[in-house]
Design a protein around this motif. Structure first.
Motif, PDB file in Angstrom:
ATOM      1  N   ASP A 248       0.844  -1.192   0.000  1.00 40.39           N
ATOM      2  CA  ASP A 248       0.000   0.000   0.000  1.00 40.39           C
ATOM      3  C   ASP A 248       0.883   1.247   0.000  1.00 40.39           C
ATOM      4  O   ASP A 248       2.122   1.164  -0.068  1.00 40.39           O
ATOM      5  N   GLY A 249       0.286   2.406   0.081  1.00 39.28           N
ATOM      6  CA  GLY A 249       1.036   3.645  -0.012  1.00 39.28           C
ATOM      7  C   GLY A 249       2.001   3.878   1.120  1.00 39.28           C
ATOM      8  O   GLY A 249       2.906   4.711   1.007  1.00 39.28           O
ATOM      9  N   ASP A 250       1.851   3.153   2.234  1.00 41.82           N
ATOM     10  CA  ASP A 250       2.757   3.282   3.369  1.00 41.82           C
ATOM     11  C   ASP A 250       3.774   2.148   3.428  1.00 41.82           C
ATOM     12  O   ASP A 250       4.519   2.035   4.400  1.00 41.82           O
ATOM     13  N   GLY A 251       3.774   1.288   2.385  1.00 41.91           N
ATOM     14  CA  GLY A 251       4.761   0.213   2.335  1.00 41.91           C
ATOM     15  C   GLY A 251       4.337  -1.079   2.994  1.00 41.91           C
ATOM     16  O   GLY A 251       5.116  -2.043   3.017  1.00 41.91           O
ATOM     17  N   TRP A 252       3.098  -1.148   3.518  1.00 47.74           N
ATOM     18  CA  TRP A 252       2.638  -2.401   4.109  1.00 47.74           C
ATOM     19  C   TRP A 252       2.354  -3.415   3.006  1.00 47.74           C
ATOM     20  O   TRP A 252       1.742  -3.093   1.991  1.00 47.74           O
ATOM     21  N   VAL A 253       2.809  -4.640   3.241  1.00 54.23           N
ATOM     22  CA  VAL A 253       2.781  -5.661   2.196  1.00 54.23           C
ATOM     23  C   VAL A 253       1.456  -6.423   2.224  1.00 54.23           C
ATOM     24  O   VAL A 253       1.059  -6.976   3.254  1.00 54.23           O
ATOM     25  N   ALA A 254       0.795  -6.450   1.070  1.00 61.95           N
ATOM     26  CA  ALA A 254      -0.446  -7.216   0.941  1.00 61.95           C
ATOM     27  C   ALA A 254      -0.186  -8.622   0.425  1.00 61.95           C
ATOM     28  O   ALA A 254      -0.883  -9.566   0.811  1.00 61.95           O
ATOM     29  N   ALA A 255       0.812  -8.787  -0.466  1.00 61.13           N
ATOM     30  CA  ALA A 255       1.094 -10.106  -1.045  1.00 61.13           C
ATOM     31  C   ALA A 255       2.503 -10.089  -1.633  1.00 61.13           C
ATOM     32  O   ALA A 255       3.016  -9.033  -2.016  1.00 61.13           O
ATOM     33  N   VAL A 256       3.115 -11.287  -1.699  1.00 58.86           N
ATOM     34  CA  VAL A 256       4.456 -11.415  -2.285  1.00 58.86           C
ATOM     35  C   VAL A 256       4.496 -12.639  -3.181  1.00 58.86           C
ATOM     36  O   VAL A 256       3.665 -13.540  -3.064  1.00 58.86           O
ATOM     37  N   THR A 257       5.501 -12.667  -4.051  1.00 58.16           N
ATOM     38  CA  THR A 257       5.791 -13.882  -4.821  1.00 58.16           C
ATOM     39  C   THR A 257       7.298 -13.949  -5.028  1.00 58.16           C
ATOM     40  O   THR A 257       7.971 -12.929  -5.165  1.00 58.16           O
ATOM     41  N   LEU A 267       9.309   3.135   1.822  1.00 62.11           N
ATOM     42  CA  LEU A 267       9.095   3.759   0.519  1.00 62.11           C
ATOM     43  C   LEU A 267       9.583   5.202   0.538  1.00 62.11           C
ATOM     44  O   LEU A 267       9.600   5.848   1.587  1.00 62.11           O
ATOM     45  N   PRO A 268       9.943   5.750  -0.617  1.00 63.58           N
ATOM     46  CA  PRO A 268      10.322   7.166  -0.688  1.00 63.58           C
ATOM     47  C   PRO A 268       9.156   8.070  -0.308  1.00 63.58           C
ATOM     48  O   PRO A 268       7.998   7.651  -0.285  1.00 63.58           O
ATOM     49  N   LYS A 269       9.464   9.337  -0.035  1.00 67.65           N
ATOM     50  CA  LYS A 269       8.424  10.302   0.327  1.00 67.65           C
ATOM     51  C   LYS A 269       7.332  10.357  -0.737  1.00 67.65           C
ATOM     52  O   LYS A 269       6.145  10.315  -0.432  1.00 67.65           O
ATOM     53  N   SER A 270       7.736  10.502  -1.985  1.00 69.71           N
ATOM     54  CA  SER A 270       6.779  10.584  -3.097  1.00 69.71           C
ATOM     55  C   SER A 270       7.138   9.501  -4.111  1.00 69.71           C
ATOM     56  O   SER A 270       8.075   9.664  -4.889  1.00 69.71           O
ATOM     57  N   LEU A 271       6.411   8.410  -4.058  1.00 74.60           N
ATOM     58  CA  LEU A 271       6.691   7.294  -4.961  1.00 74.60           C
ATOM     59  C   LEU A 271       5.975   7.523  -6.295  1.00 74.60           C
ATOM     60  O   LEU A 271       4.823   7.985  -6.332  1.00 74.60           O
ATOM     61  N   SER A 272       6.653   7.204  -7.374  1.00 70.97           N
ATOM     62  CA  SER A 272       6.063   7.321  -8.703  1.00 70.97           C
ATOM     63  C   SER A 272       6.547   6.152  -9.548  1.00 70.97           C
ATOM     64  O   SER A 272       7.553   5.510  -9.225  1.00 70.97           O
ATOM     65  N   PRO A 273       5.852   5.833 -10.631  1.00 71.74           N
ATOM     66  CA  PRO A 273       6.272   4.708 -11.473  1.00 71.74           C
ATOM     67  C   PRO A 273       7.685   4.919 -12.020  1.00 71.74           C
ATOM     68  O   PRO A 273       8.139   6.040 -12.236  1.00 71.74           O
ATOM     69  N   PRO A 288       1.925   1.180 -10.656  1.00 72.55           N
ATOM     70  CA  PRO A 288       0.741   1.439  -9.834  1.00 72.55           C
ATOM     71  C   PRO A 288      -0.235   0.272  -9.837  1.00 72.55           C
ATOM     72  O   PRO A 288      -0.389  -0.438 -10.833  1.00 72.55           O
ATOM     73  N   LEU A 289      -0.864   0.073  -8.690  1.00 72.96           N
ATOM     74  CA  LEU A 289      -1.981  -0.858  -8.525  1.00 72.96           C
ATOM     75  C   LEU A 289      -3.117  -0.102  -7.862  1.00 72.96           C
ATOM     76  O   LEU A 289      -2.885   0.894  -7.171  1.00 72.96           O
ATOM     77  N   ALA A 290      -4.333  -0.551  -8.024  1.00 70.47           N
ATOM     78  CA  ALA A 290      -5.465   0.077  -7.345  1.00 70.47           C
ATOM     79  C   ALA A 290      -5.285  -0.087  -5.835  1.00 70.47           C
ATOM     80  O   ALA A 290      -5.308  -1.200  -5.319  1.00 70.47           O
ATOM     81  N   GLY A 291      -5.063   1.020  -5.150  1.00 78.41           N
ATOM     82  CA  GLY A 291      -4.873   0.958  -3.702  1.00 78.41           C
ATOM     83  C   GLY A 291      -3.437   0.759  -3.272  1.00 78.41           C
ATOM     84  O   GLY A 291      -3.177   0.576  -2.080  1.00 78.41           O
ATOM     85  N   GLY A 292      -2.476   0.810  -4.206  1.00 85.50           N
ATOM     86  CA  GLY A 292      -1.093   0.603  -3.801  1.00 85.50           C
ATOM     87  C   GLY A 292      -0.133   0.556  -4.965  1.00 85.50           C
ATOM     88  O   GLY A 292      -0.362   1.182  -6.013  1.00 85.50           O
ATOM     89  N   TRP A 293       0.932  -0.240  -4.800  1.00 87.34           N
ATOM     90  CA  TRP A 293       2.007  -0.320  -5.789  1.00 87.34           C
ATOM     91  C   TRP A 293       2.471  -1.758  -5.959  1.00 87.34           C
ATOM     92  O   TRP A 293       2.431  -2.547  -5.018  1.00 87.34           O
ATOM     93  N   LEU A 294       2.920  -2.062  -7.172  1.00 86.86           N
ATOM     94  CA  LEU A 294       3.596  -3.325  -7.451  1.00 86.86           C
ATOM     95  C   LEU A 294       5.090  -3.033  -7.520  1.00 86.86           C
ATOM     96  O   LEU A 294       5.523  -2.179  -8.295  1.00 86.86           O
ATOM     97  N   LEU A 295       5.873  -3.737  -6.707  1.00 90.52           N
ATOM     98  CA  LEU A 295       7.326  -3.593  -6.685  1.00 90.52           C
ATOM     99  C   LEU A 295       7.944  -4.868  -7.231  1.00 90.52           C
ATOM    100  O   LEU A 295       7.737  -5.944  -6.676  1.00 90.52           O
ATOM    101  N   ARG A 296       8.702  -4.750  -8.320  1.00 93.36           N
ATOM    102  CA  ARG A 296       9.372  -5.917  -8.901  1.00 93.36           C
ATOM    103  C   ARG A 296      10.881  -5.734  -8.757  1.00 93.36           C
ATOM    104  O   ARG A 296      11.471  -4.835  -9.370  1.00 93.36           O
ATOM    105  N   ALA A 297      11.498  -6.568  -7.910  1.00 96.70           N
ATOM    106  CA  ALA A 297      12.932  -6.468  -7.678  1.00 96.70           C
ATOM    107  C   ALA A 297      13.684  -6.879  -8.937  1.00 96.70           C
ATOM    108  O   ALA A 297      13.334  -7.860  -9.600  1.00 96.70           O
ATOM    109  N   ASP A 298      14.750  -6.139  -9.266  1.00 92.52           N
ATOM    110  CA  ASP A 298      15.504  -6.373 -10.502  1.00 92.52           C
ATOM    111  C   ASP A 298      16.491  -7.524 -10.400  1.00 92.52           C
ATOM    112  O   ASP A 298      17.158  -7.846 -11.373  1.00 92.52           O
ATOM    113  N   GLY A 299      16.624  -8.090  -9.212  1.00 89.62           N
ATOM    114  CA  GLY A 299      17.584  -9.183  -9.059  1.00 89.62           C
ATOM    115  C   GLY A 299      18.934  -8.721  -8.581  1.00 89.62           C
ATOM    116  O   GLY A 299      19.814  -9.534  -8.300  1.00 89.62           O
TER     117      GLY A 299
END
Length: 434
Positions: A248-257, A267-273, A288-299
């Motif tokens: 979510d916008g505060d960095g709380w994790v809803a799901a992982v894979t 998360l940074p102060k102002s997160l953007s794609p 962006p996701l509805a209600g939050g963000w998708l973070l994909r680690a680059d490895g």
């Protein structure tokens, strides 16, 4: 042997008039630089010291301008406190009205946003400037049940003459801070106020309990929001390979894979794609996701250094961590315990073991389980910037600590022995004087 601080609540319950007289004597003695026959309570004495150092006039009823009605309305609409008003009303108003009290809800800046309860007491509050939109910060109107809990971040009851400004000494108020469970940020104070003779010794515990119920309600609402985000993220994550998280916008994790579950990422102060660097994940693609963000680690492995870590304790009540790097910056409001621990690490850059920190915090080196649990929580948002064995901030990281001008204002909510040693007591430097 010095006399112990007076049990004001017990005295007020027995004889309100006598309590008012004694408190008036204590106040007059302290302001004149004399030793009172009964010392003020520590939380009050420390607040009075802050008032004298900041130049608040105990004889002058200063009031800053009221917020315009449209600004009060805007703050109400944006405040998370609006979600817990039913909890506060149910817990406090039914008793407050009968007992000739009022309930006041202020934001984190001490501005009064809601005010309800006994009509005669509301009219008396008007005469004190305790109105909608009024500024009741401690350094504006003196020691009180709204501004003082903002500074010390714990419930405070202020009886009659314990108010610093004389015009408020017929008043008694009890306030408790309300924090946002998502990030520990102070979002406001709930206060019950009225004449001294109507106050009960149990008021402090009562108000604190209702404030905790409000925080529990906010926690429930947050879990509902995370569940909605999880439902949105599930089909997206199912199609991805590699490490990814929905937050979510505060960095709380809803799901992982593709990685172990973590509760939260910083998360940074102002997160953007785009591509961003995060301490716990390294370089990430942000979508962006509805209600939050998708973070994909680059490895890439998480970075081990940042340009700068700034700990800001410059004003009473301020406890902010900012991490600045070439990829951006992010900030976090620290809990009182995390502020203490990080301050102690900056005081000991070569590191402290768990037993050392337990001694610093509690005066008891055996309380290592508590220390390790808190350090583990800190590492969730600092990542490799926090080292262990011993605990220390990364040697490659520049650290800046912003401290108050007067060392007595350092982390005023802290009772840790090591912090107290860095914060000389006012009585060690002679009587407080204007």
């Amino acid at each position: 042997m010095a006399n112990p601080p007076m049990n004001v609540a017990r005295l007020a319950a027995v004889d309100a008039a006598q309590a008012a007289r004694v408190l008036s004597e204590v106040r007059e003695a302290a302001l004149a630089g004399r030793r009172a026959r009964v010392p003020p309570r520590p939380v009050i004495e420390q607040s009075w010291g802050r008032m004298l150092r900041s130049g608040v006039d105990p004889e002058h009823d200063f009031r800053s301008g009221l917020l315009p009605a449209d600004e009060v309305r805007r703050r109400r609409e944006e405040s998370p406190l609006r979600h817990v008003l039913p909890v506060l009303r149910e817990g406090l108003l039914s008793v407050a009205d009968v007992a000739r009290h009022i309930m006041v809800v202020a934001d984190a800046e001490g501005r009064v946003l809601w005010r309800e309860g006994s009509r005669p007491v509301l009219r008396k509050a008007d005469g004190l400037g305790f109105e909608l939109g009024a500024d009741w910060r401690e350094d504006v109107v003196g020691t009180n049940g709204v501004g003082t809990p903002v500074v010390v971040r714990r419930p405070v009851q202020v009886f009659a003459g314990e108010h610093f400004v004389r015009s408020q000494t017929s008043w008694t108020c009890t306030g408790a801070p309300i924090t946002d469970p998502r990030d520990g940020r102070l979002i406001g104070v709930v206060d019950v106020s009225g004449p001294l003779e109507t106050m009960h010794p149990a008021t402090l515990a009562w108000v604190d309990s209702v404030a905790k119920l409000a925080e529990a309600r906010l926690r429930e609402l947050h879990l509902v929001q995370l569940e909605r985000l999880r439902a949105v993220a599930a089909p997206v994550l199912a199609r991805l390979a590699g490490r990814a998280l929905a937050v979510d916008g505060d960095g709380w994790v809803a799901a992982v894979t593709g990685m172990p579950y973590v509760r939260r990422v910083a998360l940074p102060k102002s997160l953007s794609p785009g591509h961003r660097w995060l301490p716990s994940l390294g370089s990430c693609a942000v979508e962006p996701l509805a209600g939050g963000w998708l973070l994909r680690a680059d490895g890439e492995p998480p970075a081990t250094a940042a340009v700068k870590v700034v700990l800001d304790f410059a004003r009473p009540g301020r406890r902010t961590l900012t991490v600045e790097s070439a990829a951006g910056s992010w900030s976090r409001q620290l809990s009182p315990r995390h502020a203490e621990l990080l301050f102690l690490l900056t005081e000991n850059p070569s590191g402290r073991g768990a037993a050392d920190l337990a001694e610093d915090l509690f005066g008891d080196p055996t309380r290592t389980v508590t220390v390790r649990a808190e350090m583990s929580r800190i590492r969730r948002y600092l990542g490799q910037l926090l080292r262990h064995r011993p605990y220390r901030l990364s040697e490659e990281t520049e650290v800046e600590v912003l401290l108050p001008h007067d060392p007595r204002d350092l982390l005023p909510q802290s009772t840790a022995p090591a912090v107290a040693r860095r914060r000389p007591a006012a009585r060690d430097e002679g009587p407080v004087r204007s």
